[in-house]
Design a protein around this motif. Structure first.
Motif, mmCIF file in Angstrom:
data_model
loop_
_atom_site.group_PDB
_atom_site.id
_atom_site.type_symbol
_atom_site.label_atom_id
_atom_site.label_comp_id
_atom_site.label_asym_id
_atom_site.label_seq_id
_atom_site.Cartn_x
_atom_site.Cartn_y
_atom_site.Cartn_z
ATOM 1 N N ALA A 48 0.807 -1.217 0.000
ATOM 2 C CA ALA A 48 0.000 0.000 0.000
ATOM 3 C C ALA A 48 0.844 1.272 0.000
ATOM 4 O O ALA A 48 0.484 2.262 -0.648
ATOM 5 N N GLN A 49 1.970 1.242 0.719
ATOM 6 C CA GLN A 49 2.730 2.471 0.944
ATOM 7 C C GLN A 49 3.936 2.637 0.013
ATOM 8 O O GLN A 49 4.423 3.761 -0.163
ATOM 9 N N VAL A 50 4.395 1.514 -0.571
ATOM 10 C CA VAL A 50 5.594 1.588 -1.407
ATOM 11 C C VAL A 50 5.339 1.099 -2.840
ATOM 12 O O VAL A 50 5.477 1.868 -3.794
ATOM 13 N N ARG A 51 4.982 -0.167 -2.988
ATOM 14 C CA ARG A 51 4.907 -0.711 -4.343
ATOM 15 C C ARG A 51 3.768 -0.101 -5.164
ATOM 16 O O ARG A 51 3.984 0.284 -6.312
ATOM 17 N N THR A 52 2.587 0.018 -4.579
ATOM 18 C CA THR A 52 1.464 0.605 -5.324
ATOM 19 C C THR A 52 1.743 2.055 -5.732
ATOM 20 O O THR A 52 1.517 2.424 -6.896
ATOM 21 N N PRO A 53 2.253 2.914 -4.826
ATOM 22 C CA PRO A 53 2.611 4.268 -5.244
ATOM 23 C C PRO A 53 3.694 4.287 -6.330
ATOM 24 O O PRO A 53 3.632 5.107 -7.256
ATOM 25 N N ALA A 54 4.678 3.412 -6.214
ATOM 26 C CA ALA A 54 5.751 3.375 -7.210
ATOM 27 C C ALA A 54 5.215 2.980 -8.583
ATOM 28 O O ALA A 54 5.589 3.578 -9.604
ATOM 29 N N LEU A 55 4.339 1.994 -8.618
ATOM 30 C CA LEU A 55 3.757 1.573 -9.893
ATOM 31 C C LEU A 55 2.870 2.677 -10.481
ATOM 32 O O LEU A 55 2.833 2.875 -11.700
ATOM 33 N N ALA A 74 9.124 2.215 -19.829
ATOM 34 C CA ALA A 74 8.490 2.616 -18.567
ATOM 35 C C ALA A 74 7.340 1.649 -18.339
ATOM 36 O O ALA A 74 6.244 1.833 -18.875
ATOM 37 N N VAL A 75 7.590 0.613 -17.567
ATOM 38 C CA VAL A 75 6.649 -0.502 -17.466
ATOM 39 C C VAL A 75 6.189 -0.666 -16.014
ATOM 40 O O VAL A 75 6.971 -1.076 -15.149
ATOM 41 N N PRO A 76 4.917 -0.359 -15.708
ATOM 42 C CA PRO A 76 4.418 -0.471 -14.340
ATOM 43 C C PRO A 76 3.985 -1.894 -13.976
ATOM 44 O O PRO A 76 2.803 -2.200 -13.850
ATOM 45 N N LYS A 77 4.969 -2.773 -13.837
ATOM 46 C CA LYS A 77 4.704 -4.164 -13.462
ATOM 47 C C LYS A 77 5.409 -4.489 -12.153
ATOM 48 O O LYS A 77 6.502 -3.989 -11.882
ATOM 49 N N LYS A 78 4.798 -5.357 -11.352
ATOM 50 C CA LYS A 78 5.400 -5.757 -10.080
ATOM 51 C C LYS A 78 6.723 -6.477 -10.291
ATOM 52 O O LYS A 78 7.673 -6.300 -9.515
ATOM 53 N N VAL A 79 6.777 -7.303 -11.320
ATOM 54 C CA VAL A 79 7.992 -8.072 -11.615
ATOM 55 C C VAL A 79 8.337 -7.890 -13.086
ATOM 56 O O VAL A 79 7.473 -8.000 -13.959
ATOM 57 N N GLY A 80 9.603 -7.588 -13.361
ATOM 58 C CA GLY A 80 10.051 -7.487 -14.734
ATOM 59 C C GLY A 80 9.791 -6.157 -15.400
ATOM 60 O O GLY A 80 10.002 -6.027 -16.613
ATOM 61 N N ARG A 85 13.246 -4.806 -7.881
ATOM 62 C CA ARG A 85 12.718 -5.681 -6.840
ATOM 63 C C ARG A 85 13.262 -5.288 -5.472
ATOM 64 O O ARG A 85 14.381 -4.764 -5.356
ATOM 65 N N PRO A 86 12.499 -5.538 -4.401
ATOM 66 C CA PRO A 86 12.949 -5.162 -3.055
ATOM 67 C C PRO A 86 14.017 -6.093 -2.480
ATOM 68 O O PRO A 86 14.746 -5.706 -1.565
ATOM 69 N N THR A 97 21.569 -8.709 4.969
ATOM 70 C CA THR A 97 20.174 -8.304 5.143
ATOM 71 C C THR A 97 19.424 -8.569 3.844
ATOM 72 O O THR A 97 19.944 -8.331 2.751
ATOM 73 N N PRO A 98 18.183 -9.064 3.943
ATOM 74 C CA PRO A 98 17.501 -9.556 2.738
ATOM 75 C C PRO A 98 16.850 -8.495 1.856
ATOM 76 O O PRO A 98 16.566 -8.772 0.690
ATOM 77 N N TYR A 99 16.602 -7.278 2.381
ATOM 78 C CA TYR A 99 15.828 -6.320 1.600
ATOM 79 C C TYR A 99 16.549 -4.986 1.422
ATOM 80 O O TYR A 99 17.287 -4.535 2.308
ATOM 81 N N LYS A 100 16.295 -4.369 0.277
ATOM 82 C CA LYS A 100 16.790 -3.017 0.037
ATOM 83 C C LYS A 100 15.961 -2.034 0.864
ATOM 84 O O LYS A 100 14.753 -2.220 1.032
ATOM 85 N N THR A 101 16.604 -1.002 1.351
ATOM 86 C CA THR A 101 15.889 0.013 2.129
ATOM 87 C C THR A 101 15.673 1.272 1.292
ATOM 88 O O THR A 101 15.580 2.378 1.816
ATOM 89 N N ASN A 102 15.624 1.084 -0.012
ATOM 90 C CA ASN A 102 15.333 2.176 -0.933
ATOM 91 C C ASN A 102 14.376 1.684 -2.006
ATOM 92 O O ASN A 102 14.173 0.472 -2.175
ATOM 93 N N VAL A 103 13.785 2.609 -2.709
ATOM 94 C CA VAL A 103 13.007 2.300 -3.904
ATOM 95 C C VAL A 103 13.843 2.706 -5.110
ATOM 96 O O VAL A 103 14.357 3.826 -5.165
ATOM 97 N N GLY A 104 14.015 1.801 -6.054
ATOM 98 C CA GLY A 104 14.744 2.092 -7.280
ATOM 99 C C GLY A 104 13.828 1.922 -8.485
ATOM 100 O O GLY A 104 13.191 0.876 -8.644
ATOM 101 N N ILE A 105 13.731 2.957 -9.296
ATOM 102 C CA ILE A 105 12.905 2.920 -10.507
ATOM 103 C C ILE A 105 13.793 3.273 -11.688
ATOM 104 O O ILE A 105 14.435 4.323 -11.692
#
Length: 240
Positions: A48-55, A74-80, A85-86, A97-105
């Motif tokens: 709700a707070q990260v992936r949906t806004p980014a897409l 410019a492709v608004p897909k969850k994967v690919g 990816r997080p 640590t398993p996850y990135k603490t940033n959003v990369g587009i």
């Protein structure tokens, strides 16, 4: 006849801001609780707070990106798609640590297969946000092609640098200590030839990404990067 990409650029209504303070707050909490169990327990918040806004941001800026160049994706897909990816690839890192603490587009050239292709980039993190353009960690063949192009066609590169600097961008990334093999150590653009990354960066406040006109602001920043992108594509014999 009006070009469809131009029409999309001029007639698209201004959308509500995709990102909000909650987006950055989640990344901050993730940095403090970077485990698979915590992320799984807070998956709905991530969506709700990260992936949906980014897409949503990717979908909103897509017409602007295609107007800069129809060869960019410019492709608004969850994967690919354009959203990176997080999950971290920690196989060769001391940091497990398993996850990135940033959003990369990333909006990269369609002929590129990975993050090493020429592209535009937006980085969002608690430590800072920035707009970037260029090519990061290219393989040796690609790197040599860019260096040779700068050596043989310096004026276009210098004009691209002037445009970037005028609009607040700086070249960033790793560089060699010594001159690259085969190039004059007294070359007037030696500092550029020594680059291992050809990346232009401009830091922006996160608050700008929460504005209703955030997409237009980012599109304008990306527009200033077009001369660099066009030059790199020319060096690599890619259309732009």
């Amino acid at each position: 006849m009006i070009d469809s990409r131009t029409q999309a650029h001029t007639s698209a209504p201004q959308a509500a801001a995709a990102f909000s303070p909650a987006s950055l707050q989640f990344l901050t909490r993730l940095a403090q609780n970077n485990t698979r169990d915590w992320f799984k327990a807070h998956q709905d918040e991530y969506e709700a707070q990260v992936r949906t806004p980014a897409l949503a941001f990717i979908a909103q800026i897509q017409p602007f990106i295609l107007q800069l160049s129809p060869r960019l994706t410019a492709v608004p897909k969850k994967v690919g798609g354009s959203l990176m990816r997080p999950q971290r690839d920690s196989r060769f890192s001391h940091d497990k640590t398993p996850y990135k603490t940033n959003v990369g587009i990333q909006f990269r050239h369609f002929q590129g297969k990975d993050v090493h292709a020429p592209g535009l980039y937006l980085h969002i993190a608690e430590q800072g946000c920035f707009i970037a353009a260029g090519i990061w960690h290219p393989e040796s063949k690609t790197l040599n092609a860019i260096r040779s192009c700068i050596d043989e066609n310096p004026n276009g590169y210098k004009k691209a640098l002037q445009t970037l600097q005028h609009h607040g961008f700086q070249m960033d990334g790793d560089s060699l200590i010594r001159p690259p093999k085969g190039f004059d150590k007294h070359h007037p653009l030696l500092s550029e030839l020594k680059r291992k990354d050809f990346i232009a960066v401009k830091h922006i406040p996160f608050e700008d990404l929460c504005r209703p006109d955030a997409v237009q602001l980012c599109a304008e920043h990306f527009k200033h990067c077009s001369p660099l992108m066009a030059y790199l594509c020319f060096a690599l014999e890619l259309d732009f």
